[in-house]
Design a protein around this motif. Structure first.
Motif, PDB file in Angstrom:
ATOM      1  N   GLY A   1     -15.893   8.552  12.188  1.00 57.98           N
ATOM      2  CA  GLY A   1     -15.597   9.995  12.129  1.00 57.98           C
ATOM      3  C   GLY A   1     -14.112  10.276  12.238  1.00 57.98           C
ATOM      4  O   GLY A   1     -13.287   9.370  12.351  1.00 57.98           O
TER       5      GLY A   1
ATOM      6  N   ASN B   1      -7.878   5.867  15.117  1.00 58.21           N
ATOM      7  CA  ASN B   1      -8.874   4.804  14.980  1.00 58.21           C
ATOM      8  C   ASN B   1      -8.488   3.769  13.926  1.00 58.21           C
ATOM      9  O   ASN B   1      -9.327   3.131  13.321  1.00 58.21           O
ATOM     10  N   THR B   2      -7.197   3.665  13.625  1.00 57.46           N
ATOM     11  CA  THR B   2      -6.812   2.893  12.468  1.00 57.46           C
ATOM     12  C   THR B   2      -6.281   1.500  12.801  1.00 57.46           C
ATOM     13  O   THR B   2      -5.721   0.834  11.943  1.00 57.46           O
TER      14      THR B   2
ATOM     15  N   TYR C   1     -12.900   2.815   6.661  1.00 60.95           N
ATOM     16  CA  TYR C   1     -13.090   3.087   8.082  1.00 60.95           C
ATOM     17  C   TYR C   1     -14.533   2.864   8.543  1.00 60.95           C
ATOM     18  O   TYR C   1     -14.828   2.997   9.722  1.00 60.95           O
TER      19      TYR C   1
ATOM     20  N   ASN D   1     -11.081   5.747   1.992  1.00 67.13           N
ATOM     21  CA  ASN D   1     -11.146   5.991   3.434  1.00 67.13           C
ATOM     22  C   ASN D   1     -12.539   5.680   3.961  1.00 67.13           C
ATOM     23  O   ASN D   1     -12.698   4.996   4.976  1.00 67.13           O
TER      24      ASN D   1
ATOM     25  N   ARG E   1       0.854  -1.205   0.000  1.00 67.62           N
ATOM     26  CA  ARG E   1       0.000   0.000   0.000  1.00 67.62           C
ATOM     27  C   ARG E   1       0.888   1.253   0.000  1.00 67.62           C
ATOM     28  O   ARG E   1       0.673   2.184  -0.779  1.00 67.62           O
TER      29      ARG E   1
ATOM     30  N   ARG F   1      -1.608   9.341  10.350  1.00 66.32           N
ATOM     31  CA  ARG F   1      -2.773   8.477  10.434  1.00 66.32           C
ATOM     32  C   ARG F   1      -3.539   8.803  11.700  1.00 66.32           C
ATOM     33  O   ARG F   1      -2.990   9.291  12.675  1.00 66.32           O
ATOM     34  N   GLY F   2      -4.828   8.523  11.701  1.00 63.00           N
ATOM     35  CA  GLY F   2      -5.638   8.803  12.876  1.00 63.00           C
ATOM     36  C   GLY F   2      -5.443   7.749  13.964  1.00 63.00           C
ATOM     37  O   GLY F   2      -4.662   6.803  13.824  1.00 63.00           O
TER      38      GLY F   2
ATOM     39  N   GLN G   1       0.959   4.118  -2.725  1.00 60.96           N
ATOM     40  CA  GLN G   1       0.617   5.503  -2.380  1.00 60.96           C
ATOM     41  C   GLN G   1       1.782   6.452  -2.694  1.00 60.96           C
ATOM     42  O   GLN G   1       1.567   7.569  -3.164  1.00 60.96           O
TER      43      GLN G   1
ATOM     44  N   GLY H   1      -2.993   1.047   5.903  1.00 60.50           N
ATOM     45  CA  GLY H   1      -2.936   2.415   5.343  1.00 60.50           C
ATOM     46  C   GLY H   1      -1.548   3.002   5.503  1.00 60.50           C
ATOM     47  O   GLY H   1      -0.724   2.490   6.265  1.00 60.50           O
ATOM     48  N   SER H   2      -1.272   4.010   4.739  1.00 62.90           N
ATOM     49  CA  SER H   2       0.066   4.623   4.760  1.00 62.90           C
ATOM     50  C   SER H   2       0.054   6.052   5.277  1.00 62.90           C
ATOM     51  O   SER H   2       1.086   6.642   5.550  1.00 62.90           O
ATOM     52  N   GLY H   3      -1.132   6.668   5.382  1.00 64.62           N
ATOM     53  CA  GLY H   3      -1.199   8.065   5.833  1.00 64.62           C
ATOM     54  C   GLY H   3      -0.960   9.065   4.733  1.00 64.62           C
ATOM     55  O   GLY H   3      -0.769  10.253   4.979  1.00 64.62           O
ATOM     56  N   LEU H   4      -1.004   8.610   3.491  1.00 63.69           N
ATOM     57  CA  LEU H   4      -0.781   9.541   2.377  1.00 63.69           C
ATOM     58  C   LEU H   4      -2.065   9.856   1.612  1.00 63.69           C
ATOM     59  O   LEU H   4      -2.076  10.750   0.769  1.00 63.69           O
ATOM     60  N   GLY H   5      -3.147   9.168   1.887  1.00 65.51           N
ATOM     61  CA  GLY H   5      -4.383   9.312   1.102  1.00 65.51           C
ATOM     62  C   GLY H   5      -4.899  10.738   1.065  1.00 65.51           C
ATOM     63  O   GLY H   5      -5.113  11.313   0.001  1.00 65.51           O
ATOM     64  N   LEU H   6      -5.081  11.310   2.246  1.00 67.06           N
ATOM     65  CA  LEU H   6      -5.641  12.675   2.277  1.00 67.06           C
ATOM     66  C   LEU H   6      -4.614  13.701   1.754  1.00 67.06           C
ATOM     67  O   LEU H   6      -4.992  14.739   1.216  1.00 67.06           O
TER      68      LEU H   6
ATOM     69  N   ASP I   1     -19.915   9.208   5.227  1.00 66.48           N
ATOM     70  CA  ASP I   1     -20.053   7.801   5.646  1.00 66.48           C
ATOM     71  C   ASP I   1     -20.675   7.730   7.027  1.00 66.48           C
ATOM     72  O   ASP I   1     -20.953   8.742   7.658  1.00 66.48           O
TER      73      ASP I   1
END
Ligand SMILES: Nc1ncnc2c1ncn2[C@@H]1O[C@H](COP(=O)(O)OP(=O)(O)OP(=O)(O)O)[C@@H](O)[C@H]1O
Ligand SMILES: [Mg+2]
Lengths: 456, 342
Positions: free
Chosen positions: A393, A411-412, A365, A361, A288, A408-409, A292, A417-422, A389
């Motif tokens: 939250g 709640n993960t 999530y 996301n 991933r 990353r948040g 990303q 995930g890699s923390g690059l999506g947003l 969604d």
């Protein structure tokens, strides 16, 4: 970069200096010439006067006779108010006039005019002497006529002309300085134009400059073009390198994952299986991340020279949703689309990437058996894709932090995930002139992420 | 009438060369202070006293020593270095020559700056009065004859009535009078009838005078019928007015001599400041436009050209031509030739 003075100012100062020098030279030249002209005029008048007197010389009964003609004296006030002195001598003996007038400093020749400058009666004088041979009886007698005049008139004319020339020179200087400033600006214009052309370019526009430039700027232009060429090449190389690196990482990871999957099915011991699942998860995380990273790099490169293709966001949302349909279905998540046509100009690949990350996301999530809604609206001059969604939250912290790289948040746990999506999503919308809007869902439930883009 | 005077060296009690010149008149106007302004002049006391009194009203501290002499003696005295502070002369040629030869001091004041160019030369010589030469006639003696308006008419008049004018024509003795000489030389250049007139006068046993005053007196008494080239100062005009028409002043229409009365500050002057102040006063009266009753006529307007189109004799080196001894000798010879046809 600290500027080391302005070329324009230096050029103007240099030209002004030249103008000052020329002004001064022309002033001194005119002053000198004016004096010369005035002196020559005085000489001419003196010669005329002396000649007129010499012409009246005659001999009577063996004696040299003469009558000073009126005109010989009346012409002498032509130049100014100058004192006049004269002397007529025959064979060295005074006939009339001022006996103590200085003698000619050279032997006189008949028919030749002798000029001399000297002092008499406390003032500088100009003296003219002519000689004529008069036959007195049988004897030829050399008669010398000397006419002298002070030089006040000459001085006055010279001073006046000098003053006039000074005024003209100052005027000339002022005009020259003005013209110098204009000339400096004009000759620097091509340079400014090239600078403007370069800074007008997009940050990834590395095409060579093709402008008509003065010969002096050609080296600069070609150096600039060579630099841009090298820069382009190195950018292309690192682009290729990143893509190559991501590819090279992902391919063996895929192999590892496939092998691990097979192994998982073949082993029955629960602890072994657990360990194998851990391996698969780590491989997924790595894969991933590599994907990303590749996407993030793509965004960075494509955003530099952003395409401006006409895109309907509704079409885009449908396509992207379709590619994630299967992933959502696996977890019983429904994708609800509420679309209207919204036209924007942009890069379809990047916008797809942004939307996919946000949608990913939402699916990732959200708990199973929930609904993810994609809504398209236009607000003023902006189009807005909102993904809502029913998941946990965005948490209590400031939402902007979530767009930071590798952030990353809380709640993960257990979610790959890699923390690059947003980060990717934000960079894409910002490159399109829009922004990313991160909101909490209604009633404190779920997340509400919007991509806001300017309309075409 | 003339007093043979001795040099001012004696009068002033100063060491210096003993200078001899004929003093015609002399007067001392004491001032309240010790400073004495020494003036040498060709203008009679009768003419000049008002100016001196006006000056002393302005500057009561300055005493004035006023000496009258002939223009030639005046020039000679200044040349010899006689210690005068101011020289006023009607012989502009001699005055000019003094300035040219370096015997004058330059002087500048706001009033000299006001002076038109033709009325000064080099800040050395200043004109303060313009006077014309006129013909003065005794109306009784030429009764019945037409009054001449030009020299041509004058020649005709004299030639046609030799008996009436015999011994009754007066003019300057140019050998003695600097002014007469200046007028005569100027006239020979300006009009060709001068020599003919001189010849006609010469045949009439002309009476020759040193000065205009005596000439006017003789016209008034009837000794002279015609006086030619008299300086037409106000004195002559007043006499003409007072005589009830017996003395008449005629202005020649073909050509008029206009002479400038000039002032210089001699090189040897000691009271330069006081001399300058008196020059300023003279120039103020010379530049006046009102008909003030000063004894000497003003310089007049419009660039020195009068209403009849005649301009004053120019201040310039040409004035020195006839002062040259050779020229003077030649001119006097010709003049004597014409005038003395006994
Ligand atoms: N819809 C969502 N619901 C709840 N939390 C979310 C949601 N979207 C994002 N987050 C939080 O924001 C963090 C950052 O999201 P981001 O997409 O940048 O990273 P990621 O999803 O963790 O990793 P990647 O998407 O790169 O695989 C997430 O870790 C998550 O905590
Ligand atoms: Mg994500």
């Amino acid at each position: 970069m600290t500027p080391t003075g302005s070329i324009g100012r230096r050029l103007t100062l240099l030209l002004a200096g030249v103008a000052a020098l020329l002004s001064f030279l022309s002033w001194s030249l005119v002053t000198g010439l004016a004096r010369e002209a005035a002196e020559r005029t005085q000489d001419n008048v003196l010669v005329a006067s002396a000649t007129t007197i010499a012409e009246t010389l005659r001999s009577e009964q063996g004696e040299v006779r003469l009558e000073l003609p009126y005109s010989a004296f009346s012409m002498l006030d032509a130049i100014g108010e100058d004192r006049v002195f004269y002397r007529v001598t025959a064979a060295g003996a005074l006939l009339t006039g001022y006996a103590d007038l200085p003698d000619p400093d050279k032997a006189l020749l008949p028919g030749r005019v002798h000029f001399q400058t000297g002092d008499y009666s406390g003032e500088a004088i100009r003296m003219v002497a002519v000689q004529r041979v008069v036959l007195a009886g049988a004897q030829p007698v050399p008669v010398t006529v000397t006419v002298a005049q002070t030089r006040q008139g000459v001085d006055e004319i010279a001073t006046e002309m000098s003053r006039l020339a000074a005024a003209l020179s100052v005027g000339f200087f002022v005009v020259a300085v003005g013209l110098s400033a204009i000339a400096a600006r004009t000759s620097l214009r091509p340079l400014n134009e090239i600078a403007a052309a370069v800074s007008r370019r997009g940050p990834s526009d590395l095409r060579p400059l093709r402008r008509a430039a003065p010969a002096e700027l050609a080296p600069l232009m070609s150096a600039l073009n060579r630099l841009m060429d090298r820069l382009g090449q190195s950018i292309r190389r690192s682009e290729d390198f990143i893509a190559e690196a991501a590819h090279r990482v992902r391919t063996p990871l895929a192999t590892v994952r496939a092998q691990a999957e097979i192994a998982l099915h073949t082993i029955s011991d629960e602890t072994e299986r657990q360990r194998m699942r851990g391996i698969i998860r780590a491989v997924d995380e790595s894969s991933r991340s590599a994907g990303q990273l590749l996407d993030h790099a793509t965004v960075a490169f494509r955003a530099d020279d952003l395409a401006r293709d006409p895109i309907d966001l509704a079409d885009l949302a449908r396509q992207t949703a379709a590619t994630l349909e299967a992933t959502a279905a696996l977890r019983d998540i429904r994708l609800h689309l509420d679309l209207v046509p919204v036209a924007v100009a942009g890069d379809a690949v990047l916008l797809d990437s942004a939307l996919r990350n946000v949608l990913d996301n939402a699916i990732k999530y959200s708990p199973e058996d929930t609904t993810v809604t994609i809504t398209l609206t236009t607000v003023g001059k902006m189009g807005r894709i909102t993904i809502t969604d029913e998941g946990p939250g965005l948490g209590d912290g400031p939402t902007e932090m979530l767009t930071e790289r590798f952030r990353r948040g809380a709640n993960t746990a257990g979610i790959v995930g890699s923390g690059l999506g947003l980060t990717i999503a934000r960079d894409v919308v910002v490159a399109h002139g829009g922004h990313l809007d991160l909101q909490h869902g209604e009633h404190g439930r779920g997340a509400c992420v919007s991509l806001v883009l300017p309309l075409a | 009438m003339r007093i043979l005077g001795l040099a001012l060296g004696l009068i002033l009690g100063l060491a210096g060369p003993v200078l001899a010149f004929e003093v015609e008149e002399q007067r001392f106007y004491p001032g309240t202070g010790t400073r004495v302004l020494r003036i040498i002049s060709t203008a009679d006391l009768a003419v000049f006293t008002p100016y001196l009194l006006a000056f002393q009203q302005q500057r009561p501290d300055i005493g004035i020593d006023y000496t009258v002499t002939s223009s030639a003696d005046l020039a000679a005295a200044i040349r010899d270095g006689a210690p005068f502070d101011l020289a006023l002369s009607s012989a502009m040629d001699l005055q000019f020559q003094l300035a040219n030869d370096g015997f004058a001091r330059s002087y500048r004041s706001p009033i000299t700056a006001d002076l038109p160019d033709w009325a000064r030369w080099r800040d050395l010589i200043f004109a303060f009065s313009a006077e014309r030469a006129v013909v003065v006639v005794n109306a009784e003696r030429i009764a019945g004859l037409p009054l001449p308006a030009t020299r041509q008419e004058l020649i005709a008049l004299l030639r046609d009535h030799p008996q009436r004018f015999h011994g009754a024509v007066g003019t300057y003795d140019v050998r003695e009078s600097g002014l007469g000489y200046l007028f005569a030389t100027k006239e020979t250049r300006s009009t060709d009838v001068y020599w003919r007139l001189a010849e006609v006068m010469g045949r009439l046993d002309p009476q020759l005078y040193c000065c205009s005053g005596q000439m006017i007196d003789d016209v008034a008494t009837g000794r002279l019928a015609v006086a030619y080239n008299v300086l037409g100062s106000y004195a002559a005009e007043r006499l003409a007015r007072d005589s009830g028409g017996r003395v008449q002043i005629l202005r020649m229409e073909d050509f008029e001599n206009i002479m400038l009365r000039t002032a210089i500050i001699p090189r040897m002057a000691q009271q330069v400041e006081a001399a300058g102040a008196l020059i300023d006063l003279l120039l103020e009266t010379g530049l006046r436009t009102t008909a003030d009753d000063w004894p000497l006529p003003p310089l007049g307007q419009s660039g020195g050209v009068d209403e009849a189109g005649f301009s004053p004799i120019r201040l310039g080196p040409a004035l020195m031509v006839y002062l040259d001894p050779l020229n003077r000798r030649a001119f006097l010879a010709e003049w004597e030739n014409a005038m003395e046809q006994r």
